[in-house]
Write a protein that holds these residues in place. Structure first.
Motif, mmCIF file in Angstrom:
data_model
loop_
_atom_site.group_PDB
_atom_site.id
_atom_site.type_symbol
_atom_site.label_atom_id
_atom_site.label_comp_id
_atom_site.label_asym_id
_atom_site.label_seq_id
_atom_site.Cartn_x
_atom_site.Cartn_y
_atom_site.Cartn_z
ATOM 1 N N CYS A 190 -8.755 2.853 -5.013
ATOM 2 C CA CYS A 190 -9.024 2.687 -6.439
ATOM 3 C C CYS A 190 -7.885 3.308 -7.231
ATOM 4 C CB CYS A 190 -10.357 3.354 -6.782
ATOM 5 S SG CYS A 190 -10.737 3.225 -8.530
ATOM 6 N N ASN A 191 -7.004 2.457 -7.737
ATOM 7 C CA ASN A 191 -5.858 2.922 -8.537
ATOM 8 C C ASN A 191 -6.091 2.480 -9.978
ATOM 9 O OD1 ASN A 191 -3.413 3.674 -9.547
ATOM 10 N ND2 ASN A 191 -2.230 2.088 -8.515
ATOM 11 N N ILE A 192 -6.954 3.208 -10.704
ATOM 12 C CA ILE A 192 -7.265 2.810 -12.092
ATOM 13 C C ILE A 192 -6.865 3.919 -13.069
ATOM 14 C CG2 ILE A 192 -9.052 2.067 -13.709
ATOM 15 C CD1 ILE A 192 -10.434 0.544 -11.578
ATOM 16 N N ALA B 228 0.731 -9.259 -14.214
ATOM 17 C CA ALA B 228 -0.405 -8.357 -14.033
ATOM 18 C C ALA B 228 0.140 -7.076 -13.438
ATOM 19 C CB ALA B 228 -1.433 -8.983 -13.093
ATOM 20 N N PHE B 229 -0.558 -5.971 -13.694
ATOM 21 C CA PHE B 229 -0.110 -4.706 -13.114
ATOM 22 C C PHE B 229 -0.199 -4.810 -11.603
ATOM 23 C CE2 PHE B 229 -0.146 -0.521 -11.512
ATOM 24 C CZ PHE B 229 0.489 0.277 -12.439
ATOM 25 N N GLY B 230 0.778 -4.219 -10.932
ATOM 26 C CA GLY B 230 0.736 -4.219 -9.474
ATOM 27 C C GLY B 230 1.967 -4.875 -8.897
ATOM 28 N N THR B 231 3.150 -4.516 -9.426
ATOM 29 C CA THR B 231 4.386 -5.073 -8.875
ATOM 30 C C THR B 231 4.863 -4.240 -7.698
ATOM 31 O OG1 THR B 231 5.727 -3.730 -10.343
ATOM 32 C CG2 THR B 231 5.164 -5.946 -11.108
ATOM 33 N N THR C 154 2.008 5.262 -8.364
ATOM 34 C CA THR C 154 0.628 5.307 -7.844
ATOM 35 C C THR C 154 0.398 4.190 -6.822
ATOM 36 O OG1 THR C 154 -0.179 3.989 -9.698
ATOM 37 C CG2 THR C 154 -0.303 6.382 -9.918
ATOM 38 N N THR C 155 0.997 3.027 -7.049
ATOM 39 C CA THR C 155 0.870 1.929 -6.082
ATOM 40 C C THR C 155 1.569 2.320 -4.775
ATOM 41 O OG1 THR C 155 1.028 0.423 -7.961
ATOM 42 C CG2 THR C 155 1.200 -0.555 -5.772
ATOM 43 N N ARG C 156 2.739 2.948 -4.921
ATOM 44 C CA ARG C 156 3.484 3.353 -3.714
ATOM 45 C C ARG C 156 2.714 4.418 -2.938
ATOM 46 N NH1 ARG C 156 8.350 3.584 -7.070
ATOM 47 N NH2 ARG C 156 8.251 5.838 -6.820
ATOM 48 N N LEU D 222 -10.409 -1.696 -5.650
ATOM 49 C CA LEU D 222 -11.046 -1.704 -6.963
ATOM 50 C C LEU D 222 -9.980 -1.519 -8.039
ATOM 51 C CD1 LEU D 222 -13.650 -1.731 -8.588
ATOM 52 C CD2 LEU D 222 -13.888 0.705 -8.151
ATOM 53 N N GLY D 223 -9.865 -2.501 -8.939
ATOM 54 C CA GLY D 223 -8.776 -2.524 -9.920
ATOM 55 C C GLY D 223 -7.543 -3.080 -9.214
ATOM 56 N N CYS D 224 -7.710 -4.307 -8.670
ATOM 57 C CA CYS D 224 -6.705 -4.819 -7.714
ATOM 58 C C CYS D 224 -5.423 -5.297 -8.375
ATOM 59 C CB CYS D 224 -7.306 -5.927 -6.861
ATOM 60 S SG CYS D 224 -7.774 -7.399 -7.800
ATOM 61 N N VAL E 231 -11.282 -6.488 -6.523
ATOM 62 C CA VAL E 231 -12.034 -6.643 -7.770
ATOM 63 C C VAL E 231 -11.196 -6.184 -8.955
ATOM 64 C CG1 VAL E 231 -14.003 -5.650 -9.010
ATOM 65 C CG2 VAL E 231 -14.254 -6.324 -6.622
ATOM 66 N N ASP E 232 -11.262 -6.933 -10.038
ATOM 67 C CA ASP E 232 -10.609 -6.493 -11.272
ATOM 68 C C ASP E 232 -11.453 -6.982 -12.445
ATOM 69 O OD1 ASP E 232 -7.429 -5.447 -11.679
ATOM 70 O OD2 ASP E 232 -8.463 -6.181 -13.492
ATOM 71 N N ASN E 233 -11.365 -6.283 -13.571
ATOM 72 C CA ASN E 233 -12.131 -6.719 -14.744
ATOM 73 C C ASN E 233 -11.279 -7.559 -15.694
ATOM 74 O OD1 ASN E 233 -10.482 -4.816 -15.855
ATOM 75 N ND2 ASN E 233 -12.085 -3.680 -16.924
ATOM 76 N N ASP E 234 -10.049 -7.870 -15.288
ATOM 77 C CA ASP E 234 -9.142 -8.634 -16.144
ATOM 78 C C ASP E 234 -8.977 -10.043 -15.551
ATOM 79 O OD1 ASP E 234 -7.031 -9.801 -17.415
ATOM 80 O OD2 ASP E 234 -5.632 -8.150 -17.113
HETATM 81 C C1 LIG Z 1 -3.206 0.751 -12.535
HETATM 82 S S1 LIG Z 1 -3.612 -0.921 -12.246
HETATM 83 C C2 LIG Z 1 -3.543 -0.994 -10.455
HETATM 84 C C3 LIG Z 1 -3.196 -2.344 -9.871
HETATM 85 C C4 LIG Z 1 -2.968 -2.361 -8.359
HETATM 86 N N1 LIG Z 1 -4.169 -1.998 -7.653
HETATM 87 C C5 LIG Z 1 -1.851 -1.407 -7.960
HETATM 88 O O1 LIG Z 1 -2.120 -0.401 -7.339
HETATM 89 O O2 LIG Z 1 -0.685 -1.673 -8.280
HETATM 90 C C6 LIG Z 1 -5.315 -0.858 -12.632
HETATM 91 C C7 LIG Z 1 -6.031 -2.184 -12.567
HETATM 92 O O3 LIG Z 1 -7.423 -1.881 -12.720
HETATM 93 C C8 LIG Z 1 -8.031 -2.843 -13.560
HETATM 94 N N2 LIG Z 1 -9.206 -2.188 -14.166
HETATM 95 C C9 LIG Z 1 -9.227 -1.280 -15.183
HETATM 96 N N3 LIG Z 1 -10.498 -0.896 -15.430
HETATM 97 C C10 LIG Z 1 -11.294 -1.572 -14.552
HETATM 98 C C11 LIG Z 1 -12.706 -1.612 -14.322
HETATM 99 N N4 LIG Z 1 -13.542 -0.877 -15.048
HETATM 100 N N5 LIG Z 1 -13.189 -2.405 -13.339
HETATM 101 C C12 LIG Z 1 -12.329 -3.168 -12.589
HETATM 102 N N6 LIG Z 1 -10.983 -3.180 -12.777
HETATM 103 C C13 LIG Z 1 -10.473 -2.396 -13.739
HETATM 104 C C14 LIG Z 1 -6.934 -3.240 -14.543
HETATM 105 O O4 LIG Z 1 -7.184 -4.531 -15.069
HETATM 106 C C15 LIG Z 1 -5.676 -3.187 -13.651
HETATM 107 O O5 LIG Z 1 -5.401 -4.439 -13.063
#
Ligand SMILES: C[S@@+](CC[C@H](N)C(=O)[O-])C[C@H]1O[C@@H](n2cnc3c(N)ncnc32)[C@H](O)[C@@H]1O
Length: 300
Positions: free
Chosen positions: A232-234, A138-141, A146-148, A167-169, A189-192
């Motif tokens: 919120c990192n989306i 999953a994204f977020g290693t 942006t995570t940093r 949000l988008g965890c 929260v995540d939608n995946d």
């Molecule tokens: C860029 S990644 C960020 C992951 C982590 N928070 C980080 O900073 O490394 C974005 C995350 O947001 C989730 N995402 C995208 N659109 C979303 C939505 N509408 N609602 C909730 N989560 C969402 C994706 O599934 C993904 O896991």
């Protein structure tokens, strides 16, 4: 070891079917997050300026026809045009790349106080708080700029006993950072569904299941409110569309940490945050990526 990968002691030659796509750099992380789910993995190649070539290794149970018919909808979710991605299938000789990739992962620092330890590595924390992740699903290693940026901002923004929304965890890496910094409760929260499945394991492995509540949701759940902060990192489009919802769940003077967009999007995002009643306090950049810190205006 992922499903479909050969056992370590199997020396017989074999090959994989892989889907090759060309994706603009700004969409690569989302594409990897979506396409890697429940597959052996994705390799990235750098041979096209401004783009990456994604080699998506397919599971043995998948057929080319199935993948070909599923792909347009998946790419549409990423706002990508299937034609422009030049979808093609190739056979790739097995060079035990999954095992070599996992073995190559090393601990790395995050923010001033954390170290990310891929897999079960004991690692030398050198006084930093360890965050244990399981890479590749999953994204977020923690390696993405942006995570940093978000982690570094959280180190200054999270107050003891506060309540946050991640949000988008993804893997819940930022929720883990907030909880370690003293947040009493973090809603992640995540939608995946695949990201959440991975996040549940990671939160448990890091011993923070009491502080972090994970839920599957699109956008900001209606029931949330009076939070001290939201990270919120989306993406830029998400932030422009949902700035009002982020402001709604904050307490007076609550903070939004927004990222997932490029430096060229800063002005548009700042405008959206301002329109939602949030005053931008800090703008941070790491290469082409940006983050903003904004605070809810209090009524005068
Ligand atoms: C860029 S990644 C960020 C992951 C982590 N928070 C980080 O900073 O490394 C974005 C995350 O947001 C989730 N995402 C995208 N659109 C979303 C939505 N509408 N609602 C909730 N989560 C969402 C994706 O599934 C993904 O896991």
């Amino acid at each position: 070891m992922p499903d479909g990968a050969p056992p370590a002691n199997d020396s017989s030659p074999r090959s994989w079917t892989a889907l090759v796509l060309v994706v603009p750099e700004a969409r690569v992380d989302d594409a990897v997050g979506l396409l890697a789910a429940q597959r052996p993995g994705v390799e990235l190649q750098d041979d096209i300026p401004g783009h990456k070539r994604l080699i998506v290794y397919l599971d043995e149970s998948e057929t080319r026809e199935g993948v070909r018919s599923e792909m347009p909808a998946l790419l549409a979710r990423l706002e990508l045009d299937p034609e422009a991605c030049g979808m093609e299938f190739v056979r790739v000789a097995d060079e035990r790349w999954v095992e070599r990739y996992v073995e190559s992962l090393k601990p790395f620092p995050l923010g001033r106080g954390f170290v990310v330890l891929p897999r079960e590595l004991a690692g030398d924390a050198e006084g930093r708080v360890p965050i244990r992740l399981e890479p590749g699903q999953a994204f977020g290693t923690g390696e993405h700029p942006t995570t940093r940026l978000c982690a570094a901002i959280l180190e200054r923004a999270v107050e003891p006993d506060s309540e946050w929304l991640d949000l988008g965890c993804g893997t819940a890496i930022l929720a883990l950072v907030a909880a370690h910094l003293g947040a009493r409760r973090v809603l992640a929260v995540d939608n995946d569904p695949e990201a959440l499945r991975v996040a549940h394991g990671i939160v448990r492995r890091n011993g923070l299941a009491d502080a972090i509540e994970l839920s599957l949701a699109e956008r900001v759940p209606e029931t949330f409110g009076e939070l001290d902060g939201v990270v919120c990192n989306i993406s830029a489009s998400f932030m422009r569309a949902h700035a009002q919802e982020l402001a709604r769940v904050l307490c007076a003077a609550g903070v939004v940490v927004a990222s997932g967009f490029l430096c060229e999007d800063i002005e548009a995002i700042a405008l959206a945050l301002d329109g939602a009643g949030l005053r931008v306090e800090r703008r941070l950049e790491d290469g082409e990526w940006a983050a903003l810190v904004a605070r809810k205006r209090t009524a005068v």
